[in-house]
Design a protein around this motif. Structure first.
Motif, PDB file in Angstrom:
ATOM      1  N   UNK A   1      63.778  51.130  50.948  1.00  0.00           N
ATOM      2  CA  UNK A   1      64.922  50.319  51.358  1.00  0.00           C
ATOM      3  C   UNK A   1      65.020  50.260  52.884  1.00  0.00           C
ATOM      4  N   UNK A   2      64.753  51.373  53.522  1.00  0.00           N
ATOM      5  CA  UNK A   2      64.830  51.403  54.984  1.00  0.00           C
ATOM      6  C   UNK A   2      63.718  50.555  55.589  1.00  0.00           C
ATOM      7  N   UNK A   3      62.494  50.651  55.038  1.00  0.00           N
ATOM      8  CA  UNK A   3      61.367  49.874  55.551  1.00  0.00           C
ATOM      9  C   UNK A   3      61.583  48.375  55.363  1.00  0.00           C
ATOM     10  N   UNK A   4      62.240  48.003  54.268  1.00  0.00           N
ATOM     11  CA  UNK A   4      62.484  46.581  54.006  1.00  0.00           C
ATOM     12  C   UNK A   4      63.636  46.034  54.865  1.00  0.00           C
ATOM     13  N   UNK A   5      64.334  46.913  55.549  1.00  0.00           N
ATOM     14  CA  UNK A   5      65.439  46.464  56.382  1.00  0.00           C
ATOM     15  C   UNK A   5      66.750  46.304  55.643  1.00  0.00           C
ATOM     16  N   UNK A   6      66.831  46.852  54.425  1.00  0.00           N
ATOM     17  CA  UNK A   6      68.052  46.711  53.630  1.00  0.00           C
ATOM     18  C   UNK A   6      69.196  47.503  54.265  1.00  0.00           C
ATOM     19  N   UNK A   7      68.905  48.721  54.755  1.00  0.00           N
ATOM     20  CA  UNK A   7      69.952  49.546  55.359  1.00  0.00           C
ATOM     21  C   UNK A   7      70.591  48.839  56.555  1.00  0.00           C
ATOM     22  N   UNK A   8      69.744  48.307  57.443  1.00  0.00           N
ATOM     23  CA  UNK A   8      70.271  47.630  58.629  1.00  0.00           C
ATOM     24  C   UNK A   8      71.067  46.387  58.245  1.00  0.00           C
ATOM     25  N   UNK A   9      70.576  45.663  57.237  1.00  0.00           N
ATOM     26  CA  UNK A   9      71.266  44.451  56.814  1.00  0.00           C
ATOM     27  C   UNK A   9      72.638  44.776  56.220  1.00  0.00           C
ATOM     28  N   UNK A  10      72.724  45.881  55.480  1.00  0.00           N
ATOM     29  CA  UNK A  10      74.017  46.288  54.910  1.00  0.00           C
ATOM     30  C   UNK A  10      75.002  46.670  56.007  1.00  0.00           C
ATOM     31  N   UNK A  11      74.503  47.354  57.039  1.00  0.00           N
ATOM     32  CA  UNK A  11      75.400  47.726  58.140  1.00  0.00           C
ATOM     33  C   UNK A  11      75.948  46.476  58.834  1.00  0.00           C
ATOM     34  N   UNK A  12      75.075  45.469  58.998  1.00  0.00           N
ATOM     35  CA  UNK A  12      75.521  44.230  59.649  1.00  0.00           C
ATOM     36  C   UNK A  12      76.572  43.509  58.813  1.00  0.00           C
ATOM     37  N   UNK A  13      76.479  43.691  57.491  1.00  0.00           N
ATOM     38  CA  UNK A  13      77.479  43.065  56.615  1.00  0.00           C
ATOM     39  C   UNK A  13      78.751  43.894  56.512  1.00  0.00           C
ATOM     40  N   UNK A  14      78.800  45.058  57.207  1.00  0.00           N
ATOM     41  CA  UNK A  14      80.022  45.864  57.236  1.00  0.00           C
ATOM     42  C   UNK A  14      80.050  47.016  56.276  1.00  0.00           C
ATOM     43  N   UNK A  15      78.898  47.392  55.699  1.00  0.00           N
ATOM     44  CA  UNK A  15      78.870  48.523  54.762  1.00  0.00           C
ATOM     45  C   UNK A  15      79.118  49.832  55.512  1.00  0.00           C
ATOM     46  N   UNK A  16      79.939  50.687  54.909  1.00  0.00           N
ATOM     47  CA  UNK A  16      80.280  51.977  55.504  1.00  0.00           C
ATOM     48  C   UNK A  16      80.049  53.089  54.483  1.00  0.00           C
ATOM     49  N   UNK A  17      80.136  54.333  54.972  1.00  0.00           N
ATOM     50  CA  UNK A  17      79.963  55.494  54.094  1.00  0.00           C
ATOM     51  C   UNK A  17      80.851  55.384  52.850  1.00  0.00           C
ATOM     52  N   UNK A  18      80.225  55.573  51.683  1.00  0.00           N
ATOM     53  CA  UNK A  18      80.990  55.576  50.444  1.00  0.00           C
ATOM     54  C   UNK A  18      81.117  54.231  49.770  1.00  0.00           C
ATOM     55  N   UNK A  19      80.712  53.119  50.445  1.00  0.00           N
ATOM     56  CA  UNK A  19      80.775  51.799  49.811  1.00  0.00           C
ATOM     57  C   UNK A  19      79.746  51.710  48.679  1.00  0.00           C
ATOM     58  N   UNK A  20      80.091  50.968  47.641  1.00  0.00           N
ATOM     59  CA  UNK A  20      79.194  50.819  46.484  1.00  0.00           C
ATOM     60  C   UNK A  20      78.165  49.723  46.752  1.00  0.00           C
ATOM     61  N   UNK A  21      76.908  50.049  46.480  1.00  0.00           N
ATOM     62  CA  UNK A  21      75.800  49.104  46.631  1.00  0.00           C
ATOM     63  C   UNK A  21      75.177  48.900  45.250  1.00  0.00           C
ATOM     64  N   UNK A  22      74.974  47.647  44.862  1.00  0.00           N
ATOM     65  CA  UNK A  22      74.367  47.347  43.551  1.00  0.00           C
ATOM     66  C   UNK A  22      73.037  46.626  43.767  1.00  0.00           C
ATOM     67  N   UNK A  23      72.002  47.162  43.125  1.00  0.00           N
ATOM     68  CA  UNK A  23      70.704  46.485  43.052  1.00  0.00           C
ATOM     69  C   UNK A  23      70.300  46.457  41.590  1.00  0.00           C
ATOM     70  N   UNK A  24      70.288  45.288  40.986  1.00  0.00           N
ATOM     71  CA  UNK A  24      70.011  45.203  39.560  1.00  0.00           C
ATOM     72  C   UNK A  24      71.099  45.904  38.759  1.00  0.00           C
ATOM     73  N   UNK A  25      70.708  46.846  37.919  1.00  0.00           N
ATOM     74  CA  UNK A  25      71.657  47.584  37.098  1.00  0.00           C
ATOM     75  C   UNK A  25      72.090  48.905  37.763  1.00  0.00           C
ATOM     76  N   UNK A  26      71.542  49.202  38.939  1.00  0.00           N
ATOM     77  CA  UNK A  26      71.827  50.472  39.599  1.00  0.00           C
ATOM     78  C   UNK A  26      72.936  50.313  40.649  1.00  0.00           C
ATOM     79  N   UNK A  27      73.927  51.205  40.584  1.00  0.00           N
ATOM     80  CA  UNK A  27      74.995  51.244  41.592  1.00  0.00           C
ATOM     81  C   UNK A  27      74.961  52.616  42.262  1.00  0.00           C
ATOM     82  N   UNK A  28      74.938  52.640  43.603  1.00  0.00           N
ATOM     83  CA  UNK A  28      74.919  53.904  44.321  1.00  0.00           C
ATOM     84  C   UNK A  28      75.782  53.766  45.576  1.00  0.00           C
ATOM     85  N   UNK A  29      76.072  54.885  46.188  1.00  0.00           N
ATOM     86  CA  UNK A  29      76.933  54.909  47.381  1.00  0.00           C
ATOM     87  C   UNK A  29      76.089  54.748  48.636  1.00  0.00           C
TER      88      UNK A  29
END
Length: 426
Positions: A395-423
């Protein structure tokens, strides 16, 4: 019963799971990883069987799920690949994706094959993930899910010669007279509602397939009457025989009938205008037929007309010889009929910017959409610590982490990819 359309669901087999295993042998300390790969899932494959004539089997079985690959074993033993799932279809079957409408294949020759749903790749065992830094990885991949899709099947009759004409002009009687086929014959319109096939053998030993196609009416190219249900079968024929009622039993005009039928064929597909054709001047055993034939020949002097009677078998040998001669003159490479323009295999390639993933916010979740990442979620075993670390690294190599931060994601926010939800964790 003639079934020429069917909707089915197909799914390729899932890949087998790779496993985590280590060598456990005497005198071999720290033997290292020995987990085998999973086998590949089976493909769903359509195969043409010339013994089939309809799609009726798909009325009773609509779901086809191919077997999964075998899981990997210890001592680097790979799981076996699953055997392809063979589904037999009749010649003349067209296959489309039900959701996108994409044309997938036109199956005409006996034994022709078409993969309609690919099986998933087998997951890799922990042996595959060994590196100089991590010589005993505690992770393995799950098998890749098999491809699944809904399909629309359509059967278009494959015949050398097609009989066309208005209802009740004697097409079924003609077919019964020259073949062993026994179509329904009646003194009312639309006796034939589905295509009927028969094999013709000429006196000199040649043979061909003759189709009695349902009668059409004016406006058929717009779907009136049997409309497209009839016309799509005409596309498959190599030679067209106009069956015209010269006795005008129903008060029809033979000259006008031919004009209307020609207009309907050309309006449906301009390619049909170039198809070889002859005229079978039928019902010559009835009164007023000679007068109708004379008017027809005067109106169309360029046409080759064969006076016949399906009821008394008058003139049938000459007609059959002529049809066999025309078929002999058609080069073998041009005999298969070209399908609709939207079914051509030409591809246009355009340079497009590929978006590896998209992020949108819905309620309290950030949803990451990406086919590649969703497949990664499916193939990752989140019970394995090394697998979780690999997932985070990708996820970090694909730039997903940086993209989430730019969209305003913060510690503890729920992230969904497919059927998986994680913090989300900084």
């Amino acid at each position: 019963m003639f079934i020429d359309r069917a909707s089915i669901y197909v799914k390729g087999g899932d890949g087998g799971n790779g496993i985590v295993s280590y060598r456990r042998e005497k005198y071999v300390p720290l033997g290292g990883p020995a987990g085998g790969d999973g086998g590949d899932g089976a493909d769903v494959v359509f195969v043409v069987d010339e013994g089939l004539r309809t799609l009726i089997d798909f009325r009773y079985q609509k779901h086809f799920k191919a077997p999964a690959g075998e899981h990997g074993g210890t001592k680097n033993r790979h799981g076996a690949n699953a055997q392809d799932m063979i589904v037999k279809v009749p010649p003349g079957t067209l296959v489309r994706d039900a959701k996108t409408g994409a044309f997938l294949g036109d199956l005409t020759e006996h034994g022709a094959r078409l993969v309609v749903a690919r099986g998933g790749r087998g997951g890799r065992g922990n042996t595959r993930f060994a590196t100089g830094v991590n010589k005993a990885p505690d992770m393995a991949e799950r098998g890749e899910p098999g491809e699944e899709r809904e399909l629309e099947l359509e059967l278009r009759v494959l015949a050398d010669v097609g009989l066309v004409g208005f209802p009740s002009v004697g097409k079924s009687t003609l077919l019964a007279a020259v073949t062993r086929a026994r179509p329904k014959v009646g003194s009312y319109h639309f006796t034939t509602l589905t295509p009927q096939l028969g094999v013709v053998e000429t006196p000199d030993g040649r043979g061909f397939v003759l189709a009695d196609l349902p009668g059409l009416i004016e406006g058929a190219h717009e779907g009136l009457g049997l409309g497209h249900e009839f016309l799509r079968h005409v596309e498959r024929t190599k030679v067209i025989v106009h069956v015209i009622d010269m006795a005008a039993v129903d008060g029809r005009d033979p000259v006008e009938d031919f004009q209307v039928i020609e207009h309907e064929l050309e309006a449906y597909d301009v390619a049909l205008a170039d198809r070889p054709r002859v005229v079978a001047a039928n019902k010559m055993d009835l009164p007023d037929a000679k007068e109708g034939l004379a008017r027809f020949c005067e109106a169309y002097p360029e046409l080759e007309v064969f006076p016949i009677s399906g009821a008394t078998h008058q003139g049938l040998e000459d007609l059959l010889r002529k049809l066999a001669d025309i078929l002999d003159e058609i080069p073998a490479q041009t005999q298969p009929v070209v399908v609709d323009t939207d079914e051509q295999t030409h591809k246009v390639y355009r340079l497009e910017t590929v978006q590896p993933f998209t992020i949108r916010r819905q309620g309290g979740e950030f949803i990451v959409q990406s086919d590649e990442l969703e497949k990664l979620v499916t193939m990752t075993n989140f019970q394995q610590f090394d697998a979780v670390k690999r997932f985070q690294r990708i996820l970090k190599q694909r730039g997903v982490d940086d993209a989430l931060r730019k969209r305003g994601a913060k510690d503890g926010d729920s992230i969904r990819i497919g059927d998986m939800v994680f913090d989300f964790v900084e």
